[in-house]
Design a protein around this motif. Structure first.
Motif, PDB file in Angstrom:
ATOM      1  N   LEU A  52       4.100   4.890 -15.309  1.00  0.00           N
ATOM      2  CA  LEU A  52       2.687   5.171 -15.565  1.00  0.00           C
ATOM      3  C   LEU A  52       1.796   4.008 -15.148  1.00  0.00           C
ATOM      4  O   LEU A  52       0.831   4.183 -14.414  1.00  0.00           O
ATOM      5  CB  LEU A  52       2.470   5.481 -17.051  1.00  0.00           C
ATOM      6  CG  LEU A  52       3.153   6.744 -17.594  1.00  0.00           C
ATOM      7  CD1 LEU A  52       2.988   6.812 -19.110  1.00  0.00           C
ATOM      8  CD2 LEU A  52       2.583   7.999 -16.955  1.00  0.00           C
ATOM      9  N   GLY A  53       2.126   2.809 -15.621  1.00  0.00           N
ATOM     10  CA  GLY A  53       1.284   1.650 -15.335  1.00  0.00           C
ATOM     11  C   GLY A  53       1.197   1.339 -13.852  1.00  0.00           C
ATOM     12  O   GLY A  53       0.105   1.079 -13.326  1.00  0.00           O
ATOM     13  N   PHE A  54       2.329   1.374 -13.153  1.00  0.00           N
ATOM     14  CA  PHE A  54       2.310   1.063 -11.730  1.00  0.00           C
ATOM     15  C   PHE A  54       1.587   2.137 -10.938  1.00  0.00           C
ATOM     16  O   PHE A  54       0.991   1.864  -9.899  1.00  0.00           O
ATOM     17  CB  PHE A  54       3.732   0.898 -11.212  1.00  0.00           C
ATOM     18  CG  PHE A  54       4.392  -0.404 -11.615  1.00  0.00           C
ATOM     19  CD1 PHE A  54       3.862  -1.202 -12.626  1.00  0.00           C
ATOM     20  CD2 PHE A  54       5.554  -0.823 -10.990  1.00  0.00           C
ATOM     21  CE1 PHE A  54       4.476  -2.389 -13.009  1.00  0.00           C
ATOM     22  CE2 PHE A  54       6.173  -2.019 -11.357  1.00  0.00           C
ATOM     23  CZ  PHE A  54       5.636  -2.792 -12.364  1.00  0.00           C
ATOM     24  N   ALA A  55       1.662   3.386 -11.408  1.00  0.00           N
ATOM     25  CA  ALA A  55       0.934   4.463 -10.737  1.00  0.00           C
ATOM     26  C   ALA A  55      -0.564   4.197 -10.781  1.00  0.00           C
ATOM     27  O   ALA A  55      -1.282   4.395  -9.788  1.00  0.00           O
ATOM     28  CB  ALA A  55       1.255   5.804 -11.392  1.00  0.00           C
ATOM     29  N   ALA A  56      -1.050   3.740 -11.937  1.00  0.00           N
ATOM     30  CA  ALA A  56      -2.475   3.430 -12.060  1.00  0.00           C
ATOM     31  C   ALA A  56      -2.861   2.236 -11.193  1.00  0.00           C
ATOM     32  O   ALA A  56      -3.936   2.230 -10.564  1.00  0.00           O
ATOM     33  CB  ALA A  56      -2.828   3.160 -13.523  1.00  0.00           C
ATOM     34  N   THR A  64       0.813  -1.209   0.000  1.00  0.00           N
ATOM     35  CA  THR A  64       0.000   0.000   0.000  1.00  0.00           C
ATOM     36  C   THR A  64       0.844   1.255   0.000  1.00  0.00           C
ATOM     37  O   THR A  64       0.408   2.304  -0.436  1.00  0.00           O
ATOM     38  CB  THR A  64      -0.929   0.010   1.226  1.00  0.00           C
ATOM     39  OG1 THR A  64      -0.137  -0.139   2.409  1.00  0.00           O
ATOM     40  CG2 THR A  64      -1.944  -1.099   1.141  1.00  0.00           C
ATOM     41  N   ALA A  65       2.087   1.191   0.462  1.00  0.00           N
ATOM     42  CA  ALA A  65       2.946   2.371   0.439  1.00  0.00           C
ATOM     43  C   ALA A  65       3.655   2.525  -0.898  1.00  0.00           C
ATOM     44  O   ALA A  65       4.099   3.588  -1.260  1.00  0.00           O
ATOM     45  CB  ALA A  65       3.995   2.283   1.545  1.00  0.00           C
ATOM     46  N   ALA A  66       3.776   1.441  -1.635  1.00  0.00           N
ATOM     47  CA  ALA A  66       4.458   1.481  -2.925  1.00  0.00           C
ATOM     48  C   ALA A  66       4.074   0.241  -3.705  1.00  0.00           C
ATOM     49  O   ALA A  66       3.604  -0.733  -3.145  1.00  0.00           O
ATOM     50  CB  ALA A  66       5.979   1.506  -2.724  1.00  0.00           C
ATOM     51  N   LEU A  67       4.315   0.294  -5.007  1.00  0.00           N
ATOM     52  CA  LEU A  67       3.960  -0.837  -5.846  1.00  0.00           C
ATOM     53  C   LEU A  67       5.210  -1.473  -6.398  1.00  0.00           C
ATOM     54  O   LEU A  67       6.063  -0.812  -6.946  1.00  0.00           O
ATOM     55  CB  LEU A  67       3.076  -0.366  -6.992  1.00  0.00           C
ATOM     56  CG  LEU A  67       2.538  -1.470  -7.892  1.00  0.00           C
ATOM     57  CD1 LEU A  67       1.621  -2.387  -7.105  1.00  0.00           C
ATOM     58  CD2 LEU A  67       1.809  -0.885  -9.065  1.00  0.00           C
TER      59      LEU A  67
END
Length: 482
Positions: free
Chosen positions: A288-292, A12-15
């Motif tokens: 971009l993808g991980f942000a989504a 939840t803090a990072a992907l």
């Protein structure tokens, strides 16, 4: 706190997308409660995509991710009360059929049909993707009263519609009959400069590249036809055009030198944090993808919300790329590496000496290079700055807030460019508490990485925020059945 699903570990803090720990047998995918896009399709597509392109190859990566999410959108549209697909207008099914199970099945078949036309060389992988979750790849039903039929029809419709969208997917544009060359330029672009000779210091110069095996290749403008590709959310890409890059005119000596000096100074004072941020955003999947994915999972989005949001952010970036590539073709502007070598020819300067060699003050100017590999297209405007700005603005509109909250931990030595060296200690990128912080640091990462001047970053951001608005309005029209 981390939530682990098959093949993906998400915190939840990072992907962090990585292989899960080896298991005797992966748990079966749950069609009734799972998300087949995140749990099955993305882990199958990313390895195949990176076998055929590099992580920073935006035109191809964004086209693939946009078409995949388009197939998802069209596959679940019939289960929405009012929505219509982009390339299908199927009857909306009764509410009782709008189950997560039916949507997951439809998405799986839509992806399968699309990928077999979009990336046919991986047909065996796409087949295994369906088999792995107990679906029959040979079921070619087009009965649109069933999720299998809906998925087959939706995926095929997206695939067929986009094969002739201007990107030259089939490789036969310009009248080619034999020796087809997918995604090759058919516009007739010719650079003013060559890798051997700089004729005009205001214009883009292709660089020599090498894999380190004695082979040297001259760059070619990657997919200049992207600027002539059909957008999703607007009609004319010129409506978002950026002003001419006047500071890149070498006859305006003072301004030309000033923007080159800013990049050179940034490279001479690079921090580990700046290097790692530059690497993150250079990779279009991680940036971009991980942000989504972070937004989808941290906000507990439903399957529908995830599909709508992921499609939206991909459309925003893809359509932003179209207007950006139009302007890259139009202005054909010089990259920092060319300007810095031209301005400082015959001198030694201070700069980054290459992977693991640090900053030196006796660097011959003709050996100056950017921290990030300089991409194979003209400098202005910045593609990455555009993608992040379009993504951020579309997100703000969809979520109704600028709040983001994403951070990315990077262990010591995890750099792709300087493995084992950078960062010297564990570092956390961000946190980007807002989408505004995210898009601004994404843009600055291009200057830190040495591949863009400041005007290219700022003008791309201004232009592509407008594209983000158009993408959101496009999504709303489709959800309303227009």
């Amino acid at each position: 706190m981390c939530r682990v699903i098959p093949r993906i570990a998400f915190c939840t803090a990072a992907l962090v997308l990585m292989p899960a720990r080896p298991q005797a047998q992966a748990p079966p995918f749950d069609f009734s409660s799972g998300n087949i896009g995140i749990e099955v399709i993305i882990p199958a597509v990313i390895p195949a995509l990176f076998q055929t392109t590099s992580p920073n190859d935006a035109p191809i990566i964004l086209r693939h991710t946009t078409l995949i999410t388009n197939a998802w959108f069209d596959a679940i549209a019939p289960y929405h009360p009012t929505a219509k697909g982009v390339y299908t207008r199927l009857e909306n099914r009764p509410p009782a059929e709008a189950t997560t199970r039916n949507k997951n099945i439809a998405m799986a078949y839509a992806t399968y049909r699309l990928l077999n036309r979009l990336m046919p060389r991986f047909a065996a992988d796409w087949r295994q993707m369906l088999v792995s979750v107990g679906l029959d790849p040979d079921d070619a039903s087009v009965d649109v009263r069933t999720p299998i039929g809906i998925g087959n029809v939706a995926g095929s419709a997206v695939a067929v519609a986009r094969e002739r969208d201007g990107m030259n997917q089939l490789g036969d544009e310009g009248g080619r009959v034999y020796d087809l060359r997918p995604y090759a330029d058919y516009t007739g672009y010719m650079p003013v400069n060559t890798p051997w000779k700089l004729s005009n210091p205001s214009r883009w110069q292709p660089l020599f590249t090498t894999p380190g095996n004695g082979t040297f290749l001259g760059q070619q403008f990657a997919t200049p036809q992207w600027g002539a590709t059909t957008p999703y959310s607007y009609g004319n890409p010129a409506a978002f055009g950026t002003p001419p890059p006047i500071d890149s005119n070498h006859h305006r000596r003072q301004a030309y030198e000033a923007q080159a000096d800013e990049v050179m100074d940034a490279q001479a004072t690079l921090t580990d944090y700046q290097k790692m941020v530059a690497e993150l955003f250079d990779n279009k999947i991680t940036g971009l993808g991980f942000a989504a994915l972070f937004i989808a999972q941290s906000r507990n989005m439903s399957l529908d919300e995830f599909v709508h949001y992921d499609f939206l952010t991909n459309v925003a970036a893809f359509d932003g790329g179209i207007t950006t590539w139009r302007d890259k073709y139009l202005y054909d502007a010089v990259r920092p590496v060319t300007a810095i070598r031209y301005l400082n020819r015959g001198r030694t300067i201070t700069g980054w000496a290459g992977p693991g060699r640090g900053i030196v003050n006796d660097l011959p100017a003709n050996e100056w290079r950017s921290y990030l590999n300089t991409a194979n297209h003209p400098e202005y405007p910045s593609g990455s700055s555009c993608f992040c700005a379009a993504h951020a603005q579309a997100s703000r509109r969809y979520l109704g807030s600028d709040q983001f909250g994403w951070s990315v931990p990077k262990p010591a030595g995890s750099s792709v460019i300087e493995p084992g060296v950078t960062p010297a200690a564990d570092v956390v990128l961000g946190p980007w508490q807002t989408f505004t912080e995210f898009e601004e640091e994404c843009g600055m990462s291009r200057l830190w990485g040495g591949v863009h001047f400041r005007p290219a970053i700022e003008e791309a951001r201004n232009s592509c925020r407008q594209v983000g608005d158009k993408a959101f309005e496009f999504l709303q029209r489709k959800l309303a059945g227009q």
